[in-house]
Design a protein around this motif. Structure first.
Motif, PDB file in Angstrom:
ATOM      1  N   LYS A  47       0.824  -1.163  -0.087  1.00 63.93           N
ATOM      2  CA  LYS A  47       0.014   0.112  -0.106  1.00 63.93           C
ATOM      3  C   LYS A  47       0.847   1.264  -0.112  1.00 63.93           C
ATOM      4  CE  LYS A  47      -3.757  -0.292   2.252  1.00 63.93           C
ATOM      5  NZ  LYS A  47      -4.665  -0.477   3.593  1.00 63.93           N
ATOM      6  N   THR A  51       0.889   4.300  -2.765  1.00 61.91           N
ATOM      7  CA  THR A  51       0.927   5.845  -2.697  1.00 61.91           C
ATOM      8  C   THR A  51       2.368   6.386  -2.276  1.00 61.91           C
ATOM      9  OG1 THR A  51      -1.281   5.063  -1.831  1.00 61.91           O
ATOM     10  CG2 THR A  51      -0.363   7.491  -1.141  1.00 61.91           C
ATOM     11  N   THR A 154       1.564  14.651   0.286  1.00 60.09           N
ATOM     12  CA  THR A 154       1.170  13.164   0.060  1.00 60.09           C
ATOM     13  C   THR A 154      -0.423  13.202   0.284  1.00 60.09           C
ATOM     14  OG1 THR A 154       3.399  12.537   0.367  1.00 60.09           O
ATOM     15  CG2 THR A 154       1.646  11.081   0.408  1.00 60.09           C
ATOM     16  N   TYR A 157      -2.736  14.920  -1.678  1.00 61.79           N
ATOM     17  CA  TYR A 157      -2.887  14.098  -3.186  1.00 61.79           C
ATOM     18  C   TYR A 157      -3.828  12.887  -2.680  1.00 61.79           C
ATOM     19  CZ  TYR A 157      -1.497  11.839  -7.468  1.00 61.79           C
ATOM     20  OH  TYR A 157      -1.332  11.309  -8.877  1.00 61.79           O
ATOM     21  N   LEU A 158      -3.490  12.188  -1.766  1.00 64.18           N
ATOM     22  CA  LEU A 158      -4.273  10.940  -1.703  1.00 64.18           C
ATOM     23  C   LEU A 158      -5.701  11.254  -1.133  1.00 64.18           C
ATOM     24  CD1 LEU A 158      -4.630   7.859  -1.043  1.00 64.18           C
ATOM     25  CD2 LEU A 158      -3.787   8.310   1.398  1.00 64.18           C
ATOM     26  N   SER A 159      -5.946  12.549  -0.393  1.00 59.39           N
ATOM     27  CA  SER A 159      -7.419  12.851  -0.316  1.00 59.39           C
ATOM     28  C   SER A 159      -8.035  13.169  -1.523  1.00 59.39           C
ATOM     29  CB  SER A 159      -7.334  14.183   0.630  1.00 59.39           C
ATOM     30  OG  SER A 159      -8.821  14.504   0.759  1.00 59.39           O
ATOM     31  N   LYS A 161      -7.400  12.329  -4.417  1.00 59.28           N
ATOM     32  CA  LYS A 161      -7.364  10.628  -5.243  1.00 59.28           C
ATOM     33  C   LYS A 161      -8.679  10.094  -4.832  1.00 59.28           C
ATOM     34  CE  LYS A 161      -4.410   7.619  -7.069  1.00 59.28           C
ATOM     35  NZ  LYS A 161      -2.971   6.740  -7.110  1.00 59.28           N
ATOM     36  N   LEU A 162      -8.922   9.954  -3.462  1.00 61.92           N
ATOM     37  CA  LEU A 162     -10.205   9.548  -3.058  1.00 61.92           C
ATOM     38  C   LEU A 162     -11.455   9.996  -3.027  1.00 61.92           C
ATOM     39  CD1 LEU A 162      -8.621   8.158   0.494  1.00 61.92           C
ATOM     40  CD2 LEU A 162      -8.753   6.757  -1.583  1.00 61.92           C
ATOM     41  N   ASN A 201      -4.546  17.303  -8.918  1.00 65.44           N
ATOM     42  CA  ASN A 201      -3.537  16.152  -8.746  1.00 65.44           C
ATOM     43  C   ASN A 201      -2.397  16.229  -9.868  1.00 65.44           C
ATOM     44  OD1 ASN A 201      -4.531  14.987  -6.668  1.00 65.44           O
ATOM     45  ND2 ASN A 201      -5.636  13.534  -7.617  1.00 65.44           N
TER      46      ASN A 201
END
Length: 296
Positions: A47, A51, A154, A157-159, A161-162, A201
């Motif tokens: 994981k 990411t 990071t 970016y993940l937020s 993406k989700l 993003n």
């Protein structure tokens, strides 16, 4: 007696077998738990690899150089060789003081003290940032400011993406009829929000790949000398004899104009002279009358 001894030996063998069985189960459970932990760690590591960290690097530098123009050209060439791009380049020279020295009637030697500086904004690959900054530092006489900042995006970016995935799922369910959105404007706003998340993003990916470097450099004041035309109109005069002849001509012209002016008012001059003579005549003939008029 033999029967009791046989029973005791049998009980001991059974007890020993039970202890070995329990130890084997404990060892098996321990191995199973350790293997499960290994699988969990492997899953977590997978994981983390999926990411990757989104680190945005920015840098600033200010330095003194020998020649601003040459340094700007060298930085532009270094940026191109590093796979980067010059985003902004501005060079300016300010006149600190100036003095004009008269060389001839129509020429002036202007001596100026100039201060020259330049500002540049460049974009270079992030993996070459430190080497690039070192190369820039070697171009100057000395560095007055060098700074580098790293921002971790990071989680942002993940937020994004989700959130984008959630919106894509919602739009997919809406297309299949599982979710009903009555207002079409809400569907449009949802899709616009998805575009904003994608662009955000993409900007983050670009910022991670390329670092923005702000450069400022200057040089010592230098003296510039140049010959220019005299911009003072009073300095452009004719030679003395030419000016003397012009003055005599102007004097004769003024005399002629005076005569013409007197000729225009000759009636008034004659009338004034006649009145003055008449006054003098009556004053001699009747002095008492003039004296009494003055006393009264």
């Amino acid at each position: 007696m033999k029967t009791k001894l046989f029973l005791a030996l049998l009980a001991g063998v059974l007890l020993l077998g039970a202890c070995k069985g329990s130890n084997y189960e404990a060892i098996r459970d321990e191995k199973s738990s350790s293997s499960a932990d290994t699988v969990a760690v492997s899953a977590d590591s997978t994981k983390v690899e999926t990411t990757s960290a989104k680190l945005v690097k920015t840098a600033d530098m200010r330095l003194k150089v020998k020649n601003v123009q040459q340094t700007g050209d060298a930085i532009a060439a270094l940026t191109a060789n590093s796979g980067g791009m010059v985003m902004h380049h501005q060079m300016q020279a300010n006149v600190e003081s100036s003095q004009d020295i008269r060389v001839s009637d129509d020429s002036v030697k202007r001596v100026s003290a100039l201060s020259t500086s330049a500002d540049m904004t460049v974009k270079v690959p992030s993996e070459k940032l430190e080497a690039y900054m070192t190369e820039i530092a070697h171009m100057g006489m000395y560095v007055t400011l060098r700074r580098m900042d790293i921002e971790d995006r990071t989680l942002d970016y993940l937020s994004g993406k989700l959130k984008l995935k959630n919106r894509q799922d919602l739009v997919g369910q809406q297309k299949k009829g599982k979710v009903v959105i009555k207002n079409p404007v809400n569907v449009m706003l949802l899709k616009d929000d998805m575009v904003d998340q994608q662009i955000g993003n993409m900007r983050t990916d670009e910022a991670v790949k390329y670092s923005i470097v702000t450069l400022s450099f200057y040089q010592s004041n230098f003296i510039n000398q140049e010959m220019i035309a005299n911009d003072d109109p009073s300095a452009y005069q004719l030679p003395f004899f030419n000016r003397l002849m012009i003055a005599l001509s102007n004097g004769w012209h003024l005399f002629v104009e005076l005569l013409l002016g007197l000729a225009n008012i000759w009636v008034f001059i004659v009338l004034s002279a006649a009145l003055w003579m008449l006054y003098r005549y009556y004053k001699r003939k009747h002095p008492a009358w003039f004296a009494g008029g003055i006393k009264s």
